[in-house]
Design a protein around this motif. Sequence first.
Motif, PDB file in Angstrom:
ATOM      1  N   ALA B  24      42.277  40.546  -4.791  1.00  0.00           N
ATOM      2  CA  ALA B  24      41.707  41.207  -5.964  1.00  0.00           C
ATOM      3  C   ALA B  24      41.933  42.713  -5.948  1.00  0.00           C
ATOM      4  O   ALA B  24      41.792  43.382  -6.966  1.00  0.00           O
ATOM      5  N   ASP B  25      42.273  43.264  -4.788  1.00  0.00           N
ATOM      6  CA  ASP B  25      42.452  44.719  -4.714  1.00  0.00           C
ATOM      7  C   ASP B  25      43.801  45.046  -4.080  1.00  0.00           C
ATOM      8  O   ASP B  25      44.440  44.202  -3.469  1.00  0.00           O
ATOM      9  N   VAL B  26      44.219  46.286  -4.232  1.00  0.00           N
ATOM     10  CA  VAL B  26      45.475  46.696  -3.616  1.00  0.00           C
ATOM     11  C   VAL B  26      45.192  47.135  -2.171  1.00  0.00           C
ATOM     12  O   VAL B  26      44.189  47.804  -1.919  1.00  0.00           O
ATOM     13  N   PRO B  27      46.070  46.764  -1.241  1.00  0.00           N
ATOM     14  CA  PRO B  27      45.806  47.119   0.155  1.00  0.00           C
ATOM     15  C   PRO B  27      46.031  48.588   0.461  1.00  0.00           C
ATOM     16  O   PRO B  27      45.643  49.064   1.532  1.00  0.00           O
ATOM     17  N   ILE B  28      46.656  49.321  -0.442  1.00  0.00           N
ATOM     18  CA  ILE B  28      46.838  50.766  -0.233  1.00  0.00           C
ATOM     19  C   ILE B  28      46.630  51.460  -1.575  1.00  0.00           C
ATOM     20  O   ILE B  28      47.156  51.009  -2.598  1.00  0.00           O
ATOM     21  N   SER B  29      45.853  52.526  -1.547  1.00  0.00           N
ATOM     22  CA  SER B  29      45.542  53.211  -2.810  1.00  0.00           C
ATOM     23  C   SER B  29      46.751  54.016  -3.291  1.00  0.00           C
ATOM     24  O   SER B  29      47.680  54.293  -2.516  1.00  0.00           O
ATOM     25  N   ALA B  30      46.716  54.392  -4.555  1.00  0.00           N
ATOM     26  CA  ALA B  30      47.798  55.196  -5.124  1.00  0.00           C
ATOM     27  C   ALA B  30      47.928  56.519  -4.373  1.00  0.00           C
ATOM     28  O   ALA B  30      49.039  57.004  -4.109  1.00  0.00           O
ATOM     29  N   PHE B  31      46.790  57.083  -3.996  1.00  0.00           N
ATOM     30  CA  PHE B  31      46.795  58.365  -3.287  1.00  0.00           C
ATOM     31  C   PHE B  31      47.516  58.239  -1.939  1.00  0.00           C
ATOM     32  O   PHE B  31      48.387  59.034  -1.595  1.00  0.00           O
ATOM     33  N   ARG B  32      47.130  57.197  -1.188  1.00  0.00           N
ATOM     34  CA  ARG B  32      47.747  56.990   0.130  1.00  0.00           C
ATOM     35  C   ARG B  32      49.240  56.677  -0.006  1.00  0.00           C
ATOM     36  O   ARG B  32      50.066  57.158   0.767  1.00  0.00           O
ATOM     37  N   LEU B  33      49.564  55.847  -0.987  1.00  0.00           N
ATOM     38  CA  LEU B  33      50.973  55.483  -1.169  1.00  0.00           C
ATOM     39  C   LEU B  33      51.790  56.736  -1.497  1.00  0.00           C
ATOM     40  O   LEU B  33      52.891  56.928  -0.966  1.00  0.00           O
ATOM     41  N   LYS B  34      51.229  57.567  -2.330  1.00  0.00           N
ATOM     42  CA  LYS B  34      51.936  58.801  -2.684  1.00  0.00           C
ATOM     43  C   LYS B  34      52.138  59.683  -1.453  1.00  0.00           C
ATOM     44  O   LYS B  34      53.203  60.278  -1.259  1.00  0.00           O
ATOM     45  N   ARG B 199      48.449  46.660 -10.985  1.00  0.00           N
ATOM     46  CA  ARG B 199      48.164  46.379 -12.396  1.00  0.00           C
ATOM     47  C   ARG B 199      47.284  45.140 -12.523  1.00  0.00           C
ATOM     48  O   ARG B 199      46.307  45.134 -13.275  1.00  0.00           O
ATOM     49  N   TRP B 200      47.619  44.103 -11.759  1.00  0.00           N
ATOM     50  CA  TRP B 200      46.822  42.879 -11.821  1.00  0.00           C
ATOM     51  C   TRP B 200      45.406  43.131 -11.329  1.00  0.00           C
ATOM     52  O   TRP B 200      44.436  42.588 -11.848  1.00  0.00           O
ATOM     53  N   SER B 201      45.270  43.994 -10.325  1.00  0.00           N
ATOM     54  CA  SER B 201      43.942  44.254  -9.759  1.00  0.00           C
ATOM     55  C   SER B 201      43.036  44.992 -10.751  1.00  0.00           C
ATOM     56  O   SER B 201      41.822  44.996 -10.609  1.00  0.00           O
ATOM     57  N   ARG B 202      43.673  45.641 -11.739  1.00  0.00           N
ATOM     58  CA  ARG B 202      42.862  46.388 -12.712  1.00  0.00           C
ATOM     59  C   ARG B 202      42.302  45.489 -13.814  1.00  0.00           C
ATOM     60  O   ARG B 202      41.451  45.907 -14.571  1.00  0.00           O
ATOM     61  N   TYR B 203      42.881  44.272 -13.908  1.00  0.00           N
ATOM     62  CA  TYR B 203      42.344  43.360 -14.919  1.00  0.00           C
ATOM     63  C   TYR B 203      40.945  42.945 -14.487  1.00  0.00           C
ATOM     64  O   TYR B 203      40.728  42.514 -13.371  1.00  0.00           O
ATOM     65  N   ASN B 204      40.015  43.072 -15.383  1.00  0.00           N
ATOM     66  CA  ASN B 204      38.636  42.816 -15.019  1.00  0.00           C
ATOM     67  C   ASN B 204      37.932  42.135 -16.193  1.00  0.00           C
ATOM     68  O   ASN B 204      37.857  42.696 -17.287  1.00  0.00           O
TER      69      ASN B 204
END
Lengths: 149, 249
Positions: B24-34, B199-204
């Motif tokens: 349901a969540d991403v294993p790495i945040s956008a901040f960390r990935l960046k 993107r999928w994880s943002r679907y709520n």
Amino acid sequence: MNEFVVALGWFGLFAPVALGAIGSAWGCALAGSAAIGAMLDSDGGYGRFIGVSLMPSSQVIYGIVIMFSLQQTTVDAANGAALFGIGTLAGLTMLFTGIRQGEVLASAIHASKAKPEIFGISLAPAAVLEGFSVFALVFALVLAGSIPA
Amino acid sequence: MSNSHQYIALICSLPHLGLLFSRADVPISAFRLKQRLAVLAPDHARLLRDMIAVTDWAGVARCNEDSEVLARANKVVADLADYPDLQHLAGTRMETRTIIAALRRRRDGQETPGDIRGWGFGRWCTQISNNWSDPGFGLSHFMPWVPEAHQLMAAGDHIAMERLALTEVFRQLDHYGHTHQFDFEAVGIYVLRWVIVERWSRYNVKDARRRLGTLVDAALNPSNAAPPFPLARPEPFLGQPAIFEETAS
């Protein structure tokens, strides 16, 4: 001509150490890069990542052992060709297995980070490559005994 | 650090994304990935940013005209000439999007494709144009997902349609991902996967329901219309993925 054969003999005598050192350096750098990257994404188990990344350092040790076994009181036309053949081919084996071992270790570290339970089995390809290095070491030692003094 | 070692360290520092729809969540945040992607060479960073901008829905949503999207896609595909697999991946992704666009146009009642070269990309434009009335556009024999997507669209099952489209894109990424482990292509494929998972994880469901309620309230009582989108998270399809926001200059 004799001088050339003597030069080849000295080349062959040091080749296992030099090529083994290059292979070990290259392999450790590849696996070490993977270990450093994996540590960024892990909360523990750093020691095992660094530990396996040092596995390719064995090639230079085998190279040193081969060099000492090939060492003669004098290098001359009678033993130069044998030293060159055994030393150079053994050194190339150490170079190649060192680099390839680094690559498979990098893959093993990457895979075991996602699936820690495969850590042990993922080292099997690296162990097989280590076995090939040992074959080259053992038979270089066997042949070194038959080189004319 | 040389290039190959740099990519080994970078790839090993990125967490496993797992199977699509498996978390349901991403294993790495956008901040960390960046942060992790900061080690990329400037040229590679630019190529990656451009590729994400043209393959991700969010990037395309910034374009007002189809021609603008096509121009950007052609430029990205040309820029990726040194990386054939990424080039094929970007092209295939745009072709997939063309097929979905054609399905939507047909569902909306368009009787002919019109000037398909004006809104479509890639190899299948002629095929789509010649087989407009066929549910699979004549592509069913090697793209079985197309007639399935047609059925889902006709049934109005948008979630299943979205899952089908994302599964197809993930399959394309897997196909190319198996041949790259520690190189720029592997990084590109990882980021493309991350964008989909994120993107999928943002679907709520709760957010969607609340948003629908707010829209209905706003329509029924215009005087009480509050800000229409009190979403806790950004709207899917809008805005560039966060990893590239600051570097898009």
